[in-house]
Design an enzyme around this catalytic site. Structure first.
Site, PDB file in Angstrom:
ATOM      1  N   SER A 282      94.953  34.488  94.837  1.00  0.00           N
ATOM      2  CA  SER A 282      93.999  33.763  95.661  1.00  0.00           C
ATOM      3  C   SER A 282      93.292  32.752  94.778  1.00  0.00           C
ATOM      4  CB  SER A 282      92.992  34.746  96.251  1.00  0.00           C
ATOM      5  OG  SER A 282      91.808  34.058  96.601  1.00  0.00           O
ATOM      6  N   LYS A 288      92.947  39.415  93.842  1.00  0.00           N
ATOM      7  CA  LYS A 288      93.923  39.535  94.925  1.00  0.00           C
ATOM      8  C   LYS A 288      95.354  39.264  94.509  1.00  0.00           C
ATOM      9  CE  LYS A 288      93.091  38.916  99.086  1.00  0.00           C
ATOM     10  NZ  LYS A 288      92.856  38.233 100.358  1.00  0.00           N
ATOM     11  N   GLU A 295     104.484  38.313 104.471  1.00  0.00           N
ATOM     12  CA  GLU A 295     103.830  37.802 105.691  1.00  0.00           C
ATOM     13  C   GLU A 295     104.695  36.735 106.368  1.00  0.00           C
ATOM     14  OE1 GLU A 295      99.251  37.469 105.001  1.00  0.00           O
ATOM     15  OE2 GLU A 295     100.277  37.301 103.082  1.00  0.00           O
TER      16      GLU A 295
END
Ligand code: ARG
Length: 463
Positions: A282, A288, A295
């Site tokens: 991130s 992260k 996804e």
């Protein structure tokens, strides 16, 4: 080419060229240039057949063949100028052929039409995509098999409703996907076998009066046989619909494992760690590791199923035979195939790189009263309780454990006997997750012994 002039290929009865907007809506060259290798392979087989049957001279056929090879080389080298005025790949290739070899080029289109030509080109292309999908699925199944073998007896929670249901083995879960992808593979194989008939020679729609040899062309292009009905041949896009349908089911399977990866890699689950190669950071939250590839794979079905619905909708209600509507078949299939193959490769990479967290899997498997069914089964087997009563007794024990803030194996024998007097300490042997999975030996069950047998079977199948 002079844009105001009538089209060289079909303009005999036209005195003016098309309006610019007409040209823009009509042209498919922007996308069907992808079919150049298939178009040229088909034309070479057609020319060889025309010579073999005496429809054209062998001198003309060898000129045509030489010219077509040059066109292919120019396209491959990026030296070819595609023209929208020439509408599509078929006319672009033929026009360039004429520039290279002159008059004999005009004989190539004997006993053929763009209707059977496009049916051929597209079928050849879709057939190649079936082969690529099959290869991608083989690679993916092997990656799952490696995971299954590494953790054939690792225990993890099995879920229904995403609620802990019963302990299962990691190997069993991995093999569930091998089963799904094997079915996907067989769907592509079936579709490929069904589409493997050669359309060329159906001509515009009715066949031809020239003494062509359709069997010769079919075998030159690797088809099992020529198609049997010229009307069906020029009107049919089932092969593309079957490919898209198989691709949709496959993409749906990809999306399910993708979703599991998203859940499993979260800080709350920690079942797996995705490799750096398939995670992203991130820009603002340094801790992260985002499962972006997973996804995206979860999302790919959106466009693949979209393409499927689009082509069904294009084909619905079309009268026989060819209608220009059918030119709307290609972009959807191209996009779906590209995304499917990319998705298969990405999933293979993610699965190969995946590290399962054995301790986290086992800890999760041991919580959530996952062996409650084992306890109920024990009451049936050892105390001869009817299953419904056993279910009720177990439910009371789960509630007791919940009230005490512990799990089933932590209840004392006295606690248990307060709920049902005949329970003995032998019950504790079935409350462990290892015992639980080891006991599930029914065919297709999760016991490590079963999993190992299935792994051996799949290794044989996948070679
Ligand atoms: N570009 C056309 C297509 O993709 C090729 C076939 C054209 N046939 C015709 N009769 N206009 O469908």
């Amino acid at each position: 080419m002079d844009k105001t002039a009538a089209n060289q290929m079909w303009g005999g009865r036209f005195s003016a060229g098309p309006d610019a907007i007409m040209e823009a809506i009509n042209a498919s060259i922007g996308f069907d240039k992808r079919l150049a290798p298939q178009d040229i392979a088909g034309s070479r087989a057609h020319a060889a057949m025309l010579a073999a049957t005496g429809i054209i001279t062998s001198d003309d056929a060898s000129e045509i063949d030489r010219g077509l090879q040059q066109v292919l080389a120019e396209i491959a080298a990026g030296e070819f100028t595609f023209s929208t005025a020439l509408e599509d790949i078929h006319m672009n290739v033929e026009n360039r052929l004429r520039e290279i070899i002159g008059a004999p080029a005009g004989r190539l289109h004997t006993a053929r039409s763009r209707n059977d030509q496009v049916a051929l080109d597209f079928r050849l292309w879709v057939r190649e995509q079936c082969d690529a999908a099959i290869a991608g699925l083989d690679a993916l199944m092997r990656a799952f098999l490696v995971q299954a073998e590494a953790g054939a007896d690792w225990v993890m929670p099995g879920f229904t409703h995403l609620q802990t249901a019963q302990p299962v083995t990691w190997g069993h879960h991995m093999l569930a996907y091998v089963e799904m992808f094997a079915r996907d593979k067989s769907r592509f194989q079936d579709a490929r076998a069904r589409m493997n008939e050669c359309p060329l020679g159906a001509a515009a729609l009715a066949g031809t009066s020239f003494p062509i040899d359709r069997h010769m062309v079919a075998s030159a292009l690797g088809f099992d046989r020529p198609t049997a009905n010229s009307l069906d041949t020029t009107a049919d896009r089932d092969f593309a619909l079957e490919f898209l349908s198989a691709a949709s089911i496959c993409a749906m399977h990809l999306s399910r494992f993708a979703e599991e990866l998203v859940i499993w890699s979260s800080a709350q689950f920690r079942f797996v760690r995705m490799s750096d190669r398939f995670s992203t950071g991130s820009s603002i939250m340094p801790q992260k590791r985002n499962p972006d590839a997973a996804e995206l794979l979860r999302a790919k079905l959106g466009r693949i199923l979209g393409a499927t619905v689009a082509l069904f909708t294009v084909m619905k209600g079309l009268p026989l035979t060819y209608s220009k509507d059918m030119q709307e078949d290609k972009e959807q299939v191209f996009d779906a195939a590209d995304n499917l193959l990319l998705g298969l490769a990405a999933m293979e990479g993610m699965v190969s790189d995946l590290t399962a967290n054995r301790a986290a899997l086992e800890a999760a498997a041991s919580s959530g009263f996952s062996t409650a069914t084992d306890l109920a089964d024990w009451l049936v087997r050892e105390l001869n309780l009817p299953f419904r009563d056993a279910h009720h007794v177990t439910g009371s024990l789960v509630k007791l454990a919940e009230d005490k803030g512990c799990d089933l194996p932590d209840l004392s024998l006295t606690d248990m006997q307060n709920v049902h007097g005949e329970i003995t300490d032998a019950v504790y042997s079935v409350l462990g997750v290892q015992n639980s999975v080891a006991s599930r030996t029914s065919y297709g069950g999760t016991a490590p012994a079963n999993v190992r047998a299935q792994i051996a079977r799949w290794k044989e199948v996948l070679g």
